[in-house]
Design a protein around this motif. Sequence first.
Motif, PDB file in Angstrom:
ATOM      1  N   ARG A 204       0.834  -1.192   0.000  1.00  0.00           N
ATOM      2  CA  ARG A 204       0.000   0.000   0.000  1.00  0.00           C
ATOM      3  C   ARG A 204       0.877   1.253   0.000  1.00  0.00           C
ATOM      4  O   ARG A 204       2.003   1.226   0.486  1.00  0.00           O
ATOM      5  N   ALA A 205       0.350   2.348  -0.489  1.00  0.00           N
ATOM      6  CA  ALA A 205       1.100   3.609  -0.478  1.00  0.00           C
ATOM      7  C   ALA A 205       1.441   4.027   0.941  1.00  0.00           C
ATOM      8  O   ALA A 205       2.480   4.660   1.185  1.00  0.00           O
ATOM      9  N   SER A 206       0.576   3.655   1.904  1.00  0.00           N
ATOM     10  CA  SER A 206       0.827   4.001   3.307  1.00  0.00           C
ATOM     11  C   SER A 206       2.026   3.268   3.878  1.00  0.00           C
ATOM     12  O   SER A 206       2.520   3.611   4.958  1.00  0.00           O
ATOM     13  N   GLN A 207       2.525   2.244   3.170  1.00  0.00           N
ATOM     14  CA  GLN A 207       3.726   1.524   3.604  1.00  0.00           C
ATOM     15  C   GLN A 207       5.000   2.153   3.052  1.00  0.00           C
ATOM     16  O   GLN A 207       6.091   1.617   3.250  1.00  0.00           O
ATOM     17  N   LEU A 208       4.871   3.280   2.368  1.00  0.00           N
ATOM     18  CA  LEU A 208       6.008   4.009   1.840  1.00  0.00           C
ATOM     19  C   LEU A 208       6.040   5.405   2.445  1.00  0.00           C
ATOM     20  O   LEU A 208       5.044   5.892   2.979  1.00  0.00           O
ATOM     21  N   SER A 209       7.180   6.056   2.349  1.00  0.00           N
ATOM     22  CA  SER A 209       7.339   7.386   2.930  1.00  0.00           C
ATOM     23  C   SER A 209       6.675   8.456   2.065  1.00  0.00           C
ATOM     24  O   SER A 209       6.326   8.220   0.906  1.00  0.00           O
ATOM     25  N   GLU A 210       6.538   9.636   2.644  1.00  0.00           N
ATOM     26  CA  GLU A 210       5.934  10.757   1.928  1.00  0.00           C
ATOM     27  C   GLU A 210       6.982  11.422   1.029  1.00  0.00           C
ATOM     28  O   GLU A 210       8.008  11.889   1.516  1.00  0.00           O
ATOM     29  N   PRO A 211       6.736  11.475  -0.283  1.00  0.00           N
ATOM     30  CA  PRO A 211       7.714  12.081  -1.194  1.00  0.00           C
ATOM     31  C   PRO A 211       7.835  13.591  -0.987  1.00  0.00           C
ATOM     32  O   PRO A 211       6.838  14.292  -0.791  1.00  0.00           O
ATOM     33  N   LYS A 212       9.081  14.087  -1.038  1.00  0.00           N
ATOM     34  CA  LYS A 212       9.360  15.499  -0.813  1.00  0.00           C
ATOM     35  C   LYS A 212      10.394  16.000  -1.822  1.00  0.00           C
ATOM     36  O   LYS A 212      11.271  15.244  -2.257  1.00  0.00           O
ATOM     37  N   PRO A 213      10.342  17.297  -2.181  1.00  0.00           N
ATOM     38  CA  PRO A 213      11.395  17.875  -3.029  1.00  0.00           C
ATOM     39  C   PRO A 213      12.774  17.742  -2.376  1.00  0.00           C
ATOM     40  O   PRO A 213      12.890  17.683  -1.145  1.00  0.00           O
ATOM     41  N   THR A 214      13.807  17.740  -3.190  1.00  0.00           N
ATOM     42  CA  THR A 214      15.163  17.490  -2.686  1.00  0.00           C
ATOM     43  C   THR A 214      15.695  18.634  -1.819  1.00  0.00           C
ATOM     44  O   THR A 214      16.685  18.454  -1.113  1.00  0.00           O
ATOM     45  N   THR A 215      15.042  19.790  -1.874  1.00  0.00           N
ATOM     46  CA  THR A 215      15.479  20.913  -1.048  1.00  0.00           C
ATOM     47  C   THR A 215      14.646  21.055   0.230  1.00  0.00           C
ATOM     48  O   THR A 215      14.762  22.060   0.943  1.00  0.00           O
ATOM     49  N   THR A 216      13.828  20.064   0.548  1.00  0.00           N
ATOM     50  CA  THR A 216      13.016  20.101   1.762  1.00  0.00           C
ATOM     51  C   THR A 216      13.914  20.197   2.993  1.00  0.00           C
ATOM     52  O   THR A 216      14.926  19.488   3.104  1.00  0.00           O
ATOM     53  N   SER A 217      13.531  21.052   3.949  1.00  0.00           N
ATOM     54  CA  SER A 217      14.377  21.296   5.118  1.00  0.00           C
ATOM     55  C   SER A 217      13.662  20.968   6.422  1.00  0.00           C
ATOM     56  O   SER A 217      12.425  20.843   6.473  1.00  0.00           O
ATOM     57  N   PHE A 218      14.465  20.845   7.480  1.00  0.00           N
ATOM     58  CA  PHE A 218      13.954  20.568   8.827  1.00  0.00           C
ATOM     59  C   PHE A 218      14.960  21.141   9.820  1.00  0.00           C
ATOM     60  O   PHE A 218      16.170  20.994   9.641  1.00  0.00           O
ATOM     61  N   SER A 219      14.461  21.791  10.867  1.00  0.00           N
ATOM     62  CA  SER A 219      15.339  22.348  11.897  1.00  0.00           C
ATOM     63  C   SER A 219      15.603  21.284  12.956  1.00  0.00           C
ATOM     64  O   SER A 219      14.689  20.820  13.637  1.00  0.00           O
ATOM     65  N   TYR A 220      16.860  20.902  13.084  1.00  0.00           N
ATOM     66  CA  TYR A 220      17.237  19.814  13.998  1.00  0.00           C
ATOM     67  C   TYR A 220      17.185  20.280  15.451  1.00  0.00           C
ATOM     68  O   TYR A 220      17.754  21.319  15.808  1.00  0.00           O
TER      69      TYR A 220
END
Length: 499
Positions: A204-220
Motif C-alpha cells: 500500500r502507499a501508506s507503507q512508503l514514505s511521503e515524497p518530498k522535493p530534494t530541497t526540503t528542510s527541517f530544523s534539527y
Amino acid sequence: MNCIVGVDIGTTNVKALAMSVADGQVIAQASAPVTTLFPKPTHCEQDPNHIWQELCQVLDELVQQTEAQGASIDAVCFSSAMHSLLAIDAEGKPLTNAIIWSDNRAERQAKALRPDRSPTGRDIYRHTGTPIHPMTPLCKLAWLRDNQPRLLKEAARFISIKEYIWHKLTGHHWIDYSIATAMGLFNSQTRNWYAPALKYVGIRASQLSEPKPTTTSFSYQKNQVADKTALPDGVTLYIGASDGCLANLGAGAIAPGVTTLTIGTSGAIRRTSGKPLRERQGRLFSYILDVDEAGKDSYFVVGGPTNNGANVLQWLAENLTRLDVADALAEAEQVPAGADGLLFLPYLQGERAPLWNANVRGAYLNVSWQHTRAHFIRAALEGVMFNVLTIEKMLARYTGPTRVIHANGGFAQSEFWVQMLADIFGVPVQLNASNESGAIGAILLAMKARGLVGSLAEAARQVEFGQTFQPNPDHQRVYRKTFRRFQNASTMELYSVQP
C-alpha cells in the motif's frame, strides 16, 4: 566562519565534508567504513543500525574539527546510495537488514518484468524511468511477495537507508524525489507513488514514505529525537538527493554536452537534462535532481550504470596477474592501443546498462600466442571503457553528443586509464579537483536551497577542476575499429548463462 556540511551515505563509506560559505574551501572532513554482509549467495545486505552509528561517529569528528577552527555549521545536506530497501515496524525499528543495490536475489522477478517480455514491465518503466533489474526496490519487493509474504503484509513501512537516517534525525518518514525515482515505484512526472507498481508487488502507499522535493528542510532539535548526534540545535537539515544525481552536480556537469563518468568498483555515465528521459527498450535511467512545484528549472539526471569498473582490475590482480594495481597499469601501458587484437567483455558480475542482464558473463576473445599478461590487462581496461561507450552512444540519441567528460572516482587516479578514456571517446576529459563529488553536490544543493546561488547551473560553475586530457588521434583510429568488434561480440547470447 559559517559552513555547510555535505554527508554522503555510500555502500562502502559514510563521508562528510564541511565547506566554508565565504570562500568555498573544504575546512573539515571525516569518514567511516560500512560493512556489507553476504548471508547467502547473491544476497548483499547492510545493518542500518551500524550505518547510523558510523554516521554519528563521522558527524562527531566533523563537529570537533569545525569547532577547533572557530566555524559554525549552518546546514547539513544528505547524499545517499540508491536502491536500498529494509522493512521497519510501527516504531521505526528495523525488521530486516537493508538489501542494497548489488543484491541479486530478485533475478527471477526482474526477468519476468523485462520490458521486452512484459507489458507490465514496459508500463512501469514508462511511468517511473527506472530500468527493470534486481537492484530496484520494485523487484526486491516482488521477491518478498514471492518468498516472505507475511513480512510484506505486516511491515509498517519499506524504506531506504537514507529514509531510516532521516527518521532518526527528524522523526519524519519522508523520502526525497531523487531516491524515490530510483525505486521503480514512483511516477516522476506526477511525483506520486505509481499505483499499478504498488499493486504488482502487493503493498500500500501508506507503507512508503511521503515524497518530498530534494530541497526540503527541517530544523534539527536534540530534544525532539530519541537518537542524538553531535549536531547543534537549530542546524538546518536538507533532505538532499541520491549519490548519482548529486555526483553530477558536484562534478559540475549541468550544461548540455557535459557528461560525467564515475568509475569506482562499479561505475555510471550520466548527463543532466531539463526533462525526463524514456529509452525505447527501458535501458536508461531518469532520476530527479531538483524540481520546483511549478515545474520550472527542473533537473533530471539521465544515464546508465555499469556493474563492472575497477572491480575488473581487482579481479585480475587477485586471480590472474598477482600484481598490485600500480604495477598492472604500468605493464598495460607497454602494450599498444587495441591490445594487438585481444578483446575483453567485462561482464564479471552480470551487467546493468546497456544489457540489463544479471546472467551475462565475461570473456576474452581472439586470444593468440603473442598475447602476454600485459595484453590481458590492457584489454580488460579497454573493455570497461568500451562498455561505458556503448551506454554513451544510447544516451547521445536522446541528449545530444558528448563534447567533454568530467571524470571522477578511483580510476581517475591513473593518468594512463584516463587518457585511454579520452582516446576511446574522442573528446577531452577533465578531472574534478575532488573525488568527493556526492558530498560536494549535496553542499551545492544546500547553497541553492538557502539562496546563496540563484540556480544549480550557477552552483555548478563553482566546481574546481584538475588536469585535462586530450584524445590521441592515432589511438582514436584504432579504437573506432576495436569498438565495432566489441559491439558485435557483446550482443552474442553465447556469453549469457541461465540462472
